[in-house]
Each structure stands twice: as C-alpha cells, then as structure tokens.
Design an enzyme around this catalytic site. Structure first.
Site, PDB file in Angstrom:
ATOM      1  N   THR A  72       0.819  -1.040   0.069  1.00 10.98           N
ATOM      2  CA  THR A  72       0.048   0.075   0.121  1.00 10.98           C
ATOM      3  C   THR A  72       0.952   1.396   0.052  1.00 10.98           C
ATOM      4  OG1 THR A  72      -1.715  -1.110   1.067  1.00 10.98           O
ATOM      5  CG2 THR A  72      -1.822   1.338   1.392  1.00 10.98           C
ATOM      6  N   ASN A 151      -5.838  -9.317  -8.140  1.00 11.69           N
ATOM      7  CA  ASN A 151      -5.947 -10.036  -6.982  1.00 11.69           C
ATOM      8  C   ASN A 151      -7.031 -10.951  -6.875  1.00 11.69           C
ATOM      9  OD1 ASN A 151      -6.262  -7.108  -6.887  1.00 11.69           O
ATOM     10  ND2 ASN A 151      -7.326  -7.782  -4.917  1.00 11.69           N
ATOM     11  N   SER A 199       5.042  -6.633  -2.278  1.00 12.92           N
ATOM     12  CA  SER A 199       4.534  -6.987  -0.715  1.00 12.92           C
ATOM     13  C   SER A 199       5.289  -8.196  -0.253  1.00 12.92           C
ATOM     14  CB  SER A 199       3.231  -6.699  -0.589  1.00 12.92           C
ATOM     15  OG  SER A 199       2.851  -7.026   0.663  1.00 12.92           O
ATOM     16  N   HIS A 201       4.300  -9.984   2.216  1.00 13.32           N
ATOM     17  CA  HIS A 201       3.302 -10.942   2.876  1.00 13.32           C
ATOM     18  C   HIS A 201       2.668 -11.790   1.816  1.00 13.32           C
ATOM     19  CE1 HIS A 201      -0.713  -9.353   2.826  1.00 13.32           C
ATOM     20  NE2 HIS A 201       0.103  -8.246   2.649  1.00 13.32           N
ATOM     21  N   THR A 239      13.752   4.643  10.958  1.00  9.81           N
ATOM     22  CA  THR A 239      14.569   3.367  11.019  1.00  9.81           C
ATOM     23  C   THR A 239      14.156   2.357  10.338  1.00  9.81           C
ATOM     24  OG1 THR A 239      15.405   4.411  13.218  1.00  9.81           O
ATOM     25  CG2 THR A 239      15.731   1.892  12.861  1.00  9.81           C
ATOM     26  N   CYS A 327      -9.236  -6.765   1.822  1.00  7.70           N
ATOM     27  CA  CYS A 327      -9.414  -5.504   2.311  1.00  7.70           C
ATOM     28  C   CYS A 327     -10.777  -5.021   2.440  1.00  7.70           C
ATOM     29  CB  CYS A 327      -8.396  -4.398   1.624  1.00  7.70           C
ATOM     30  SG  CYS A 327      -6.917  -5.079   0.917  1.00  7.70           S
TER      31      CYS A 327
HETATM   32  N1  PLP Z   1      -1.753  -4.490  -4.358  1.00  2.00           N
HETATM   33  C1  PLP Z   1      -2.446  -5.651  -4.566  1.00  2.00           C
HETATM   34  C2  PLP Z   1      -2.758  -6.149  -5.964  1.00  2.00           C
HETATM   35  C3  PLP Z   1      -2.780  -6.345  -3.641  1.00  2.00           C
HETATM   36  O1  PLP Z   1      -3.366  -7.578  -3.614  1.00  2.00           O
HETATM   37  C4  PLP Z   1      -2.458  -6.065  -2.091  1.00  2.00           C
HETATM   38  C5  PLP Z   1      -2.995  -6.705  -1.028  1.00  2.00           C
HETATM   39  O2  PLP Z   1      -3.791  -7.392  -0.944  1.00  2.00           O
HETATM   40  C6  PLP Z   1      -1.694  -4.685  -2.052  1.00  2.00           C
HETATM   41  C7  PLP Z   1      -1.174  -4.166  -3.199  1.00  2.00           C
HETATM   42  C8  PLP Z   1      -1.436  -4.025  -0.880  1.00  2.00           C
HETATM   43  O3  PLP Z   1      -0.272  -4.840   0.014  1.00  2.00           O
HETATM   44  P1  PLP Z   1      -0.058  -4.523   1.573  1.00  2.00           P
HETATM   45  O4  PLP Z   1      -0.988  -5.402   1.834  1.00  2.00           O
HETATM   46  O5  PLP Z   1       1.410  -5.133   1.574  1.00  2.00           O
HETATM   47  O6  PLP Z   1      -0.291  -3.112   1.766  1.00  2.00           O
END
Ligand code: PLP
Length: 391
Positions: A72, A151, A199, A201, A239, A327
């Site tokens: 994000t 996604n 990202s 995770h 940091t 989300c």
């Molecule tokens: N972009 C896409 C395509 C995603 O699927 C996601 C998370 O679901 C993000 C950005 C956001 O990443 P983060 O969860 O590390 O903020």
C-alpha cells in the site's frame, strides 16, 4: 483447532520457514542500521543482503529498491505527480489506471481526483489496450498504473504491450506486481516498468513490509511520503524494519529459487479444483477463464448463492476462502473488478475466491470440493431454482 484447509493465499501467504529463520536472526540484532559501530553494521548488512535478494527476484539493481511498510505504501509513493526523471522536473498532470487496480492504487496516491482517469477492461478482465493508447495520446507525459496480475481473478495483464504504448508517449509506467511475484516470473526490464511494487506477505514474508522498485535510476521522488532521517536514500525516512526486511529478503530468495516447481504445483491444484467445481456444479462461472491467469487463483460464482453466506459455510467446514479482496471483506461491497468486467450484480454477489499456494495439498482441494458440494446443496435446498448440482 481441527485440521483446516487454508485456501486464501492471495489475502496473505503463510510465512516461509526461511523467512521465519531470518526474522528470528534479525530480531537478535541490536544495532540501528544507520549506526557506524559493529552492531549497526551487522543490522545494515542484513538490510543490504535483503535488498539484493528482493532486487534479484525482479531483475533490478539493489540500488533501485526502496523498502516501505508494504504494498500500500509503495503504491502510494509511486503515484506522485512530482516524480522527476533526468532533467524533467515538471509535475505529471494525469494519472491513468485500469479499472481493476487494487484499492491502494485506486485511491490515486497524491493525485487529485480530477486528474485521474480509468482505463476499462474487456470481459475477460484484461485492460483494454486500444483505450489505453487513445487515452495516453491525449495527455502529456502521463503516469500510468497497471497491475501485473489481478488479486481477485488472477488475470495477467498485458504489461509489456502497455509499456510500449506508455513509453511512446513519454509517460511513466508503474506496475503493481504484488500478486504476481512468486507465482510467475517478474522481470522489471522485460516488463518495461519504470516503477514496480512488491509486498512481502504475498510471497511468504511477513506482513507490513514491501518495496517500490525503480526500473530507471534517474527516477526521483522530491517529496517523499515520510520525511525525516535520510534512510532509503532520503526516499523513506524512519529506522528500517530490520527483521521484516531481512525476512522479506529470505522469502524473495526462496521464491526465486523455487518458482518453477511451486508454480507447477499450484497450477496442478488449480486444474484439479476447477475440474471439480465444474463437475459438482456444471453451471459454475469461472471468471477470466479464457485469459492467462496466475497458476493459483480461481474466482468463481454460481448464480443464486450469496458469497458471504458461502464463506461462512466454508469456514464451518474448515475451509478458508474469500469473497474477493480481503481488504474489502467485512464491508459487503460488490467487487469493482467484476463490475468493470461487466458481470451482473447478482453473479458478482456470488463470487468466491480460492487461492492456493506452495504448501497447499490435493487433500485440501478435495476438502474444499466436498465442502462446496454441501454448501451449494444446502443453499439451494427446497428451492425450485436448483441449478445443476451434480451428485
Ligand atoms: N496490491 C495488490 C494487488 C494487493 O493484492 C495488495 C494486498 O492485498 C496490495 C497491493 C497491498 O499490499 P499490502 O497488504 O502489503 O499493503
């Protein structure tokens, strides 16, 4: 807890063992990476090693990797009108983005609403390149944001073709590769991306760490999002999250080494899952089925089923799936991705996303299919409109 089938890897992936080891090792590092003493240098080493590993995952130079607090923040940093390139110091007036971007891109970063325009997608969920070409031709030096893989549907976008269009108009291309990394090969140069987001995770690293990668060394952000110390070459003060960054690096290294094997494993499971879905419910719709998709993602719907109800029923059966972007789950909001693909509101409300990963198993897929048999059967019990549920 009874054995469960976690099939929501697009929301987040379990930590890789290599990342957990790196995380533990880095937690034991005392120093601040900005300190010159031995403790500081050890922490700096962990950060720089991770920078190399993350850069290698996408074929970038380590010097072009900027660590952030996640995808994000990286997207938000990328979408900045004042990006400078070489001697070009004039702000970019227009942000163009596909209608199916993640909400962190859809928010538009630091562009005014009035400066943002959407590029539609076709029914199979791919950005419409003809419309992109027209839009790019009408604005000067636009910034364009296009994800590499969606996604929700997993549909892979024609990024290389988009890059040629954007380049020809002296525009800049930002690519959100958050869902693509670790599932398909991602090479920033081959894609023609000027900026790229990852990202941790989603590839088996920890939550809360990401990167913005530059495809050109002359790209500069004169107004960083977070100002203060000079960390990350002044582009992101604060940091560094040393344990998170070290674990991200370890995850990136493993993801790169194991990509071919893991992708083949995921694809075999996805084929089994989709064949099973079609066998149980012949009327099921798999979104983007005709397009090239990630090997791990299936977004499907059966008219008449409510996704929220189905997800709770799956959960009770020990199966974790999602109704689209994590989300937005919790708020019952129809998927903007399916709306952009022209899917009816009824079918959109029925959409369930299943996403597998490197440790998913055939028996988890079977568990999902058994649950689907019950879920689809129960939801239509007593209804005259019982869409073909095969026994
Ligand atoms: N972009 C896409 C395509 C995603 O699927 C996601 C998370 O679901 C993000 C950005 C956001 O990443 P983060 O969860 O590390 O903020």
């Amino acid at each position: 807890m009874a054995e469960r089938a976690y099939l929501d890897w697009n929301a987040t992936a379990p930590l890789r063992p290599e990342a957990a080891d790196a995380l533990r090792a880095a937690l034991a590092l005392t120093g601040n990476p900005s300190s010159v003493h031995a403790e500081g240098r050890a922490a700096r080493h962990a950060v720089e090693q991770a920078r190399e590993d993350v850069a290698a995952l996408v074929g970038a130079r380590p010097a072009d990797v900027i660590f952030t607090s996640g995808g994000t923040e990286a997207n938000m940093l990328a979408l900045t009108p004042s990006i400078e390139t070489g001697s070009e110091k004039k702000p970019r007036g227009k942000l163009l983005m596909s209608a199916i971007e993640h909400s962190s891109v859809r928010a538009g970063g630091r562009f005014a609403r009035s400066a943002i325009a959407d590029i539609p997608v076709t029914a199979d969920g791919r950005v419409d390149l003809a419309v992109l070409a027209e839009a790019v031709a009408t604005c000067e030096r636009p910034l364009v944001s296009l994800m590499l893989a969606n996604n929700e549907t997993g549909v892979i976008q024609p990024v290389t073709e988009a890059a040629a269009i954007v380049n020809a108009a002296a525009g800049l291309l930002h690519v959100d590769a958050v869902q693509a990394a670790g599932r398909i090969a991602v090479d920033i140069g081959a894609l023609g991306a000027d900026l790229l987001t990852l990202s941790a995770h989603k590839i088996g690293g920890p939550k809360g760490v990401g990167v913005l990668v530059r495809g050109r060394e002359d790209i500069h952000f004169p107004e960083p999002l977070i100002r203060g110390g000079g960390q990350e070459r002044g582009l992101r003060a604060g940091t560094e999250n040393v344990p998170g960054i070290a674990a991200f690096g370890a995850a990136a290294r493993a993801a790169r080494a194991l990509l071919a094997a893991e992708a083949a494993h995921m694809l075999a499971l996805r084929h089994r899952l989709e064949a099973g879905l079609r066998a149980v419910t012949p009327d099921v719709v798999i979104f983007g089925a005709g397009a090239e998709r990630l090997p791990n993602t299936t977004l499907f719907a059966l008219a008449g089923i409510k996704a929220e109800t189905a997800i709770i029923a799956f959960d009770l059966e020990g199966v974790a799936v999602s109704s689209g972007a994590a989300c937005s789950s919790g708020k019952v909001q129809p998927s903007h991705v399916l709306a952009a693909m022209g899917v009816s509101p009824e079918l959109t409300r029925a959409a369930v996303r299943v996403s597998v990963g490197r440790t998913s198993t055939e028996s988890e897929v079977e568990r999902f299919l058994n649950a689907w048999r019950k879920v689809a059967g129960a939801l239509f019990k007593g209804s005259k409109e019982r869409p073909g549920i095969a026994a």
